[in-house]
Structure formats: structure tokens, C-alpha cells
Design a protein around this motif. Structure first.
Motif, PDB file in Angstrom:
ATOM      1  N   GLU A 124       0.839  -1.207   0.000  1.00  0.00           N
ATOM      2  CA  GLU A 124       0.000   0.000   0.000  1.00  0.00           C
ATOM      3  C   GLU A 124       0.878   1.263   0.000  1.00  0.00           C
ATOM      4  N   ALA A 125       1.961   1.221   0.775  1.00  0.00           N
ATOM      5  CA  ALA A 125       2.856   2.385   0.852  1.00  0.00           C
ATOM      6  C   ALA A 125       3.509   2.660  -0.501  1.00  0.00           C
ATOM      7  N   VAL A 126       3.957   1.606  -1.158  1.00  0.00           N
ATOM      8  CA  VAL A 126       4.618   1.752  -2.454  1.00  0.00           C
ATOM      9  C   VAL A 126       3.616   2.250  -3.510  1.00  0.00           C
ATOM     10  N   VAL A 127       2.451   1.622  -3.541  1.00  0.00           N
ATOM     11  CA  VAL A 127       1.449   1.960  -4.558  1.00  0.00           C
ATOM     12  C   VAL A 127       0.947   3.399  -4.376  1.00  0.00           C
ATOM     13  N   ASP A 128       0.757   3.817  -3.123  1.00  0.00           N
ATOM     14  CA  ASP A 128       0.337   5.202  -2.852  1.00  0.00           C
ATOM     15  C   ASP A 128       1.266   6.200  -3.531  1.00  0.00           C
ATOM     16  N   VAL A 129       2.575   5.994  -3.379  1.00  0.00           N
ATOM     17  CA  VAL A 129       3.558   6.937  -3.926  1.00  0.00           C
ATOM     18  C   VAL A 129       3.548   6.896  -5.459  1.00  0.00           C
ATOM     19  N   LEU A 130       3.539   5.686  -6.026  1.00  0.00           N
ATOM     20  CA  LEU A 130       3.562   5.548  -7.492  1.00  0.00           C
ATOM     21  C   LEU A 130       2.347   6.240  -8.110  1.00  0.00           C
ATOM     22  N   VAL A 131       1.174   5.979  -7.537  1.00  0.00           N
ATOM     23  CA  VAL A 131      -0.068   6.517  -8.090  1.00  0.00           C
ATOM     24  C   VAL A 131      -0.101   8.042  -7.948  1.00  0.00           C
ATOM     25  N   TYR A 132       0.297   8.531  -6.777  1.00  0.00           N
ATOM     26  CA  TYR A 132       0.312   9.980  -6.557  1.00  0.00           C
ATOM     27  C   TYR A 132       1.198  10.667  -7.592  1.00  0.00           C
ATOM     28  N   LYS A 133       2.406  10.155  -7.766  1.00  0.00           N
ATOM     29  CA  LYS A 133       3.382  10.843  -8.639  1.00  0.00           C
ATOM     30  C   LYS A 133       2.963  10.810 -10.105  1.00  0.00           C
ATOM     31  N   VAL A 134       2.461   9.667 -10.566  1.00  0.00           N
ATOM     32  CA  VAL A 134       2.149   9.604 -12.005  1.00  0.00           C
ATOM     33  C   VAL A 134       0.920  10.461 -12.326  1.00  0.00           C
ATOM     34  N   ILE A 135      -0.040  10.521 -11.409  1.00  0.00           N
ATOM     35  CA  ILE A 135      -1.210  11.382 -11.653  1.00  0.00           C
ATOM     36  C   ILE A 135      -0.786  12.849 -11.634  1.00  0.00           C
ATOM     37  N   HIS A 136       0.070  13.175 -10.682  1.00  0.00           N
ATOM     38  CA  HIS A 136       0.587  14.537 -10.572  1.00  0.00           C
ATOM     39  C   HIS A 136       1.323  14.935 -11.859  1.00  0.00           C
ATOM     40  N   ALA A 137       2.106  13.992 -12.413  1.00  0.00           N
ATOM     41  CA  ALA A 137       2.861  14.266 -13.650  1.00  0.00           C
ATOM     42  C   ALA A 137       1.893  14.500 -14.813  1.00  0.00           C
ATOM     43  N   ALA A 138       0.836  13.682 -14.884  1.00  0.00           N
ATOM     44  CA  ALA A 138      -0.134  13.828 -15.978  1.00  0.00           C
ATOM     45  C   ALA A 138      -0.823  15.191 -15.895  1.00  0.00           C
ATOM     46  N   ILE A 139      -1.157  15.603 -14.666  1.00  0.00           N
ATOM     47  CA  ILE A 139      -1.822  16.903 -14.492  1.00  0.00           C
ATOM     48  C   ILE A 139      -0.866  18.025 -14.897  1.00  0.00           C
ATOM     49  N   GLU A 140       0.385  17.906 -14.432  1.00  0.00           N
ATOM     50  CA  GLU A 140       1.344  18.977 -14.748  1.00  0.00           C
ATOM     51  C   GLU A 140       1.597  19.075 -16.250  1.00  0.00           C
ATOM     52  N   LYS A 141       1.612  17.943 -16.917  1.00  0.00           N
ATOM     53  CA  LYS A 141       1.889  17.931 -18.365  1.00  0.00           C
ATOM     54  C   LYS A 141       0.615  18.044 -19.198  1.00  0.00           C
ATOM     55  N   ASN A 142      -0.514  18.254 -18.522  1.00  0.00           N
ATOM     56  CA  ASN A 142      -1.783  18.404 -19.242  1.00  0.00           C
ATOM     57  C   ASN A 142      -2.152  17.203 -20.100  1.00  0.00           C
ATOM     58  N   CYS A 143      -1.863  16.014 -19.605  1.00  0.00           N
ATOM     59  CA  CYS A 143      -2.155  14.793 -20.362  1.00  0.00           C
ATOM     60  C   CYS A 143      -3.353  14.097 -19.722  1.00  0.00           C
ATOM     61  N   ASP A 144      -4.300  13.657 -20.550  1.00  0.00           N
ATOM     62  CA  ASP A 144      -5.397  12.899 -19.941  1.00  0.00           C
ATOM     63  C   ASP A 144      -5.304  11.403 -20.215  1.00  0.00           C
ATOM     64  N   HIS A 145      -4.067  10.955 -20.547  1.00  0.00           N
ATOM     65  CA  HIS A 145      -3.827   9.511 -20.692  1.00  0.00           C
ATOM     66  C   HIS A 145      -2.533   9.129 -19.969  1.00  0.00           C
ATOM     67  N   ILE A 146      -2.618   8.017 -19.234  1.00  0.00           N
ATOM     68  CA  ILE A 146      -1.454   7.503 -18.502  1.00  0.00           C
ATOM     69  C   ILE A 146      -1.234   6.058 -18.946  1.00  0.00           C
ATOM     70  N   ALA A 147       0.052   5.672 -19.123  1.00  0.00           N
ATOM     71  CA  ALA A 147       0.374   4.258 -19.378  1.00  0.00           C
ATOM     72  C   ALA A 147       1.195   3.729 -18.207  1.00  0.00           C
ATOM     73  N   ILE A 148       0.874   2.529 -17.753  1.00  0.00           N
ATOM     74  CA  ILE A 148       1.665   1.891 -16.691  1.00  0.00           C
ATOM     75  C   ILE A 148       2.294   0.650 -17.316  1.00  0.00           C
ATOM     76  N   VAL A 149       3.626   0.567 -17.323  1.00  0.00           N
ATOM     77  CA  VAL A 149       4.304  -0.535 -18.030  1.00  0.00           C
ATOM     78  C   VAL A 149       5.428  -1.130 -17.179  1.00  0.00           C
ATOM     79  N   GLY A 150       5.888  -2.322 -17.579  1.00  0.00           N
ATOM     80  CA  GLY A 150       6.982  -2.999 -16.867  1.00  0.00           C
ATOM     81  C   GLY A 150       6.434  -4.101 -15.968  1.00  0.00           C
ATOM     82  N   GLY A 151       7.324  -4.928 -15.438  1.00  0.00           N
ATOM     83  CA  GLY A 151       6.933  -6.102 -14.664  1.00  0.00           C
ATOM     84  C   GLY A 151       5.984  -5.799 -13.512  1.00  0.00           C
ATOM     85  N   VAL A 152       6.198  -4.676 -12.807  1.00  0.00           N
ATOM     86  CA  VAL A 152       5.372  -4.355 -11.642  1.00  0.00           C
ATOM     87  C   VAL A 152       3.978  -3.849 -12.059  1.00  0.00           C
TER      88      VAL A 152
END
Ligand code: KG4
Ligand code: ZN
Length: 331
Positions: free
Chosen positions: A242-270
Motif C-alpha cells: 500500500e505504501a509503495v502503490v500510494d507513492v507511485l499513483v500519486y506521482k504519475v497522476i501529478h505528472a499527468a496533471i502537470e503535463k496536461n495529459c489525460d492519458h497515462i500508461a503503466i508498463v513494466g513487470g510491476v
């Protein structure tokens, strides 16, 4: 354009045939997990030797499953780096020799760009630009992706990769290798509010990560609860996840908002992680952001994603020559 993809950067020997970077005709992945399992991690020299044994049968199987003849291949794409040099060299040398004999072009590609492009092997890929979170055993990064081959790095881990943290925590708990899937399964049986581990956001407005602190926190918990912890493995797994996922989700959403993107891709083994898949979808949706995650087969290392990114470089007129060499790290 029919491209043969080859991937040998770590502990999977993989080959695939993909048309135009989109349509998978075949994808074969031969995993070495059983070989490295007793050592609790990948042993580089063993990995290279196993790649040498597996590369010819794996490529043959990919060609057979694609139901094509060798002379129908238009090009070869192979992982050039980053990864284990001895392991990379097996696929890379094989690709050079194969392209020479078949008299077709070949291209060395970046494994991480392959992961990011794995979403284009799915039916409903994101439009450009989008923000990608790459989470694997060796990397944790956020990119602003403006084309198949143009990725701006927004942030990355300063120490451990998230997959590495999963693997190390699993090892501390005596759960075996690789630890990601095991912890994911155990966490479902635990309560994430029972044992709470610290979230390391670093600078909340920036996109770098740090996962060494949480790993140390889990270790400290084990040391200070030497008997108790054995009956709390599920809660520890859930609290850590939960601790790891909280940080990952927070940061990628924050990045999408800052870059004005309404699409996110999550890739890689995890990206195969069930809680990450669930939470990112929930949280992004409330912000009007669409999430693209490849199917499980395309999250872990595979050669379809290598053939995929290879296509886009070849379409730009790029190709490799026999002097090119592998690299262990992206510079
Ligand atoms: O992308 P990948 O197959 O190889 C690298 O390029 O590193 O990622 C492997 C990593 C390992 O650390 C593994 O433990 C992790 O992905 N992993 C997971 C899950 N499945 C694999 N981590 C968390 N939850 C999972 N379900
Ligand atoms: Zn990978």
C-alpha cells in the motif's frame, strides 16, 4: 513489415514476430526463474549460459508459431541495453548473425522504450502525448511521451527500483524469488492498515522516487518483532504494498496533471501488480484521466515489445551496423 524481436537483457530468453509494431503473430518467453530461484536473485553468468542454450529453440518456436517462412521476415529488432552485458550479448550477437545470413536490416533498441511501447500492442493505445510510469525490476521512471521514439524523463528512482524493493522485501520475509507476485498474492489476504510503513514522496512536486527507506523500515520491523512478524506476513505484505502503490499513483497522476495529459500508461513487470492496477484506475478516473495497462503477458519482459519499438525506429529510417555494441546502462 514483419519484424523478429529478440530480448535477452536479464533472465528471460524471448522472441516474437510482430507486424507494423501492432499485431503480434507470435511471442515466446522462456523464463529462467527456476534456475535463479535457489540463489534469491539473478546470477549473471548463469543467465548468459542459459540464454545461449535457449536462443535457437526460442527463435525457431517464434517463427513456427507465427506460421511464416524465414524469408518473409523484413527486419530484426534486438535489445541493446540496459541490462546484464553478458546476457545482452547473446541476443545481440545472434541478431547480427541472423540478419547477415538473411540479408535483412536489424536494429538495436532500448529495453525501456520497448516497455513504454508495449501499450501499442493492445487494441486501444493512448494518443500522444501521454505520461508513462515504468516500473520494473531495474527501473522506476516517469516519462512524458510525445512520440513512439521521443521520451522525456521527468523523474526516476534515486536508489532501488520498485521491483527490486519487492524482491528484497520478499527475500527478508523468506518468501523466495522473484518476490513481486508472491507479495502481491499475500497482500490480498492481509490488512494494509495493520502495519503502516512510511511513504517516501521526497519533493511532492517532483517526480523522483526513493524505495530504499521502506525496505529498511520493513527490515527494522522484522528485527524488532523477531517472533511476532512470522504470523503477520500477510499484513506486512499489504502494508508494504500500500505504501509503495500510494507513492507511485500519486506521482504519475501529478505528472499527468502537470503535463496536461489525460492519458497515462503503466508498463513494466510491476504493472502486473493487482493493487497498482486497481488504485491507479480508481484515482485517475476521478480526475478524468484514462489509464492504459498492457495485459499480464506484456508487462514482464517479452520480445513483442522489442519488435514493436524496433518498427518505429526502422520506419524513421534508422538501423544498426555490425560495429554497434550492447550497453549496461542508459547514459
Ligand atoms: O520488467 P520486468 O519483467 O524485468 C525487468 O526489466 O526488470 O520486471 C520484473 C520485476 C521483478 O522485480 C518482479 O518481482 C516484479 O517485476 N513483479 C511484480 C509483480 N509481478 C512481477 N511486482 C509486484 N507485483 C507483481 N504482481
Ligand atoms: Zn524489463
Amino acid at each position: 513489415m514483419k519484424i523478429l524481436g529478440i530480448e535477452t537483457s536479464c533472465d528471460e530468453t524471448a522472441a516474437a514476430v510482430v507486424i507494423d509494431g501492432r499485431k503480434i503473430l507470435s511471442s515466446v518467453v522462456s523464463s529462467q526463474i527456476a534456475i535463479h530461484h535457489p540463489y534469491g536473485g539473478v546470477v549473471p553468468e548463469l543467465a548468459s549460459r542459459k540464454h545461449i542454450e535457449a536462443i535457437v529453440p526460442v527463435v525457431n518456436e517464434a517463427i513456427q508459431n507465427a506460421d511464416i517462412h524465414l524469408n518473409q521476415l523484413d527486419a530484426i529488432a534486438v535489445t541493446q541495453g540496459p541490462g546484464l552485458v553478458g546476457a545482452l550479448l547473446v541476443g545481440f550477437s545472434f541478431a547480427k548473425a541472423y540478419s547477415f545470413v538473411l540479408e535483412i536490416p536489424w536494429i538495436g533498441v532500448n529495453h525501456l522504450e520497448g516497455h513504454v511501447n508495449s501499450v501499442f500492442l493492445e487494441p486501444d493505445p493512448p494518443p500522444f502525448p501521454f505520461v508513462a510510469l515504468l516500473v520494473s525490476g531495474g527501473h522506476t521512471s516517469i516519462y512524458h511521451v510525445t512520440s513512439h521514439t521521443r521520451l522525456e524523463l521527468l523523474g526516476q528512482t534515486r536508489d532501488d527500483a520498485v521491483g527490486e524493493a519487492y524482491d528484497k522485501v520478499a527475500k527478508m520475509l523468506g518468501l523466495g524469488y522473484p518476490g513481486g507476485k508472491i507479495i502481491d498474492t499475500l497482500a490480498k489476504q492481509g490488512n494494509s492498515d495493520q502495519i503502516v510503513f512510511p511513504r517516501s514522496y521526497l519533493d511532492k512536486s517532483a517526480f523522483d522516487f526513493s524505495f530504499s527507506g521502506i525496505k529498511t523500515a520493513v527490515n527494522r520491523y522484522i528485527q524488532t518483532h523477531p517472533d511476532e512478524y512470522k504470523t503477520q506476513i500477510q499484513d506486512i505484505a499489504a502494508g508494504f504494498q500500500e505504501a509503495v502503490v500510494d507513492v507511485l499513483v500519486y506521482k504519475v497522476i501529478h505528472a499527468a496533471i502537470e503535463k496536461n495529459c489525460d492519458h497515462i500508461a503503466i508498463v513494466g513487470g510491476v504493472a502486473a501488480n493487482s493493487r497498482l492496477r486497481q488504485k491507479i484506475r480508481q484515482d485517475a478516473e476521478t480526475k478524468g484521466i484514462r489509464v492504459h495497462i498492457p495485459s499480464f503477458d506484456l508487462c514482464g519482459d517479452n520480445a513483442a515489445m522489442i519488435a514493436g519499438i524496433g518498427y518505429y525506429y526502422l520506419a524513421e529510417g534508422k538501423k544498426s551496423d555490425f560495429r554497434s555494441d550492447v550497453y549496461s546502462r542508459t547514459v
